[in-house]
Design a protein around this motif. Sequence first.
Motif, PDB file in Angstrom:
ATOM      1  N   THR A   1      -2.703   3.380  -8.393  1.00  0.00           N
ATOM      2  CA  THR A   1      -3.177   3.113  -7.030  1.00  0.00           C
ATOM      3  C   THR A   1      -4.601   3.615  -6.823  1.00  0.00           C
ATOM      4  O   THR A   1      -5.387   2.982  -6.120  1.00  0.00           O
ATOM      5  CB  THR A   1      -2.233   3.730  -5.987  1.00  0.00           C
ATOM      6  OG1 THR A   1      -2.177   5.157  -6.162  1.00  0.00           O
ATOM      7  CG2 THR A   1      -0.834   3.158  -6.104  1.00  0.00           C
TER       8      THR A   1
ATOM      9  N   ASP B   1      -7.740   1.206  -5.837  1.00  0.00           N
ATOM     10  CA  ASP B   1      -8.549   1.477  -4.643  1.00  0.00           C
ATOM     11  C   ASP B   1     -10.010   1.756  -4.980  1.00  0.00           C
ATOM     12  O   ASP B   1     -10.893   1.542  -4.146  1.00  0.00           O
ATOM     13  CB  ASP B   1      -7.949   2.653  -3.860  1.00  0.00           C
ATOM     14  CG  ASP B   1      -6.639   2.279  -3.195  1.00  0.00           C
ATOM     15  OD1 ASP B   1      -6.383   1.069  -3.044  1.00  0.00           O
ATOM     16  OD2 ASP B   1      -5.870   3.193  -2.838  1.00  0.00           O
TER      17      ASP B   1
ATOM     18  N   MET C   1      -9.151   3.610   1.564  1.00  0.00           N
ATOM     19  CA  MET C   1      -7.964   2.776   1.443  1.00  0.00           C
ATOM     20  C   MET C   1      -8.278   1.360   1.889  1.00  0.00           C
ATOM     21  O   MET C   1      -8.964   1.151   2.890  1.00  0.00           O
ATOM     22  CB  MET C   1      -6.824   3.330   2.302  1.00  0.00           C
ATOM     23  CG  MET C   1      -6.294   4.656   1.803  1.00  0.00           C
ATOM     24  SD  MET C   1      -5.533   4.502   0.179  1.00  0.00           S
ATOM     25  CE  MET C   1      -4.101   3.513   0.597  1.00  0.00           C
TER      26      MET C   1
ATOM     27  N   GLY D   1       0.780  -1.237   0.000  1.00  0.00           N
ATOM     28  CA  GLY D   1       0.000   0.000   0.000  1.00  0.00           C
ATOM     29  C   GLY D   1       0.808   1.282   0.000  1.00  0.00           C
ATOM     30  O   GLY D   1       0.236   2.369   0.072  1.00  0.00           O
TER      31      GLY D   1
ATOM     32  N   PRO E   1     -11.205  -2.312  -5.509  1.00  0.00           N
ATOM     33  CA  PRO E   1     -10.326  -3.142  -4.683  1.00  0.00           C
ATOM     34  C   PRO E   1     -10.515  -4.637  -4.896  1.00  0.00           C
ATOM     35  O   PRO E   1      -9.618  -5.420  -4.575  1.00  0.00           O
ATOM     36  CB  PRO E   1     -10.699  -2.734  -3.250  1.00  0.00           C
ATOM     37  CG  PRO E   1     -12.089  -2.188  -3.348  1.00  0.00           C
ATOM     38  CD  PRO E   1     -12.158  -1.532  -4.696  1.00  0.00           C
TER      39      PRO E   1
END
Length: 422
Positions: free
Chosen positions: A324, A328, A391, A129, A331
């Motif tokens: 990213t 996210d 997140m 992450g 997911p």
Amino acid sequence: MPTKRTALTGPITLLSLGHACVDVYQGAVAALVPFYVSERSYTYAAASGIVLAVSLLSSVVQPLFGALTDKWAMPWLLPVSTLVGGSGVALAGVSGSYALTLAVVALSGIGIAAYHPESARMARTASRGSHTAMGWFSLGGNLGFATAPLLVAAVVATGGLRASPLLVVPALAGAALCVAALRAVEAVPAVPAAPRVSGTAGGGDRDDRDDWASFMKLTGAIVCRSIVFVGLSAFISLFVRQRTGGGEAAGTAALFVLYLGGAVGTVTGGKLATRHGRLPVVRWSYALTVLAVAGVVLVPGPLLYVFVALTSAGLYVPFSLHVTLAQDYLPRRVGTASGVTLGLAVSIGGVASPLIGAVADATSLRTALAPLIALPALGWFLLRTLNEPEMPDAGPRRPAATPHPPAARDACVKSFQHDDQG
């Protein structure tokens, strides 16, 4: 016993180097365009059709590979796809046949398409992450792009386009690095998936965390960025020769600046996002790109190189952040998100290359490149309403009724901050 920092940086370093060896071939296709024009007398449209071949195949196939890697882990794809991608470009100068050239470049596109979703999934596992770690992974690809014009120029200088088989060397090195990376990633625990939510009206499982609306807006912005990047990649070398009066060296230098600036921009993007947040950094990057591309198109003489560098920064600062953010927003479909953001949305810019080439043949390169100024503004417009995605958890969930004691909580915070610096 290796430290936690070493456990993260070792796999990321290997994956980054392997990424560089693969993305040499994405940059090599554009770098070959001026030599096709000079040695084979291709028109702008014909030469850009070669860029289209690799882009179109990659655009169509890469999301498919992303969906497959969501269902099954396919680590073997990394070394195999690296060899396929390199072999296609290595054969791109062997035959004078336009059809055969298109075919082998398309083969390279399939190899590149197969590589990226699985490599991004593994980088996500290894990075735990961390925006900075993903920035380093993306940096490898950018360095590959940056090296491509120099590598192609050096190889073609030895024997013209027929010396292209020498370009297979990075693929051989990349395949070996991929094998080493696979072994290193095995030692890193996977990021656990978010728990599925059940109890929908229709029964079964419901995926509440996949935000498709935000993902599609992000994808639209990346498409705008892609058209600018691919268009400039295909024609900046020829354009700079015209605008500065320089020869092949001047054009190669401009393409090198366009790619190399991305190496700095990608790492900078990860660090800025850690401090200011991903979406503010991405939005400001698109705004900068509007002004920078305008400078490339409108400013004559050596000052043009400054705007090429600024364009490179504006295009590349958000590069790893795109990945990213997409992961996210989706997911549960990390492979699909990676396949679209690293594949479809990026390489679809090649579809516009023949149109740019046709306009350039009918008018001028400057006229053909002018519309690229507006595209980053459209991308910014799409991004302005997005919110930061939730997140994913970095570890197993703990019951809400048993929160961390203050000391344990502080230790967790310090550990996360330490990981993100790695």
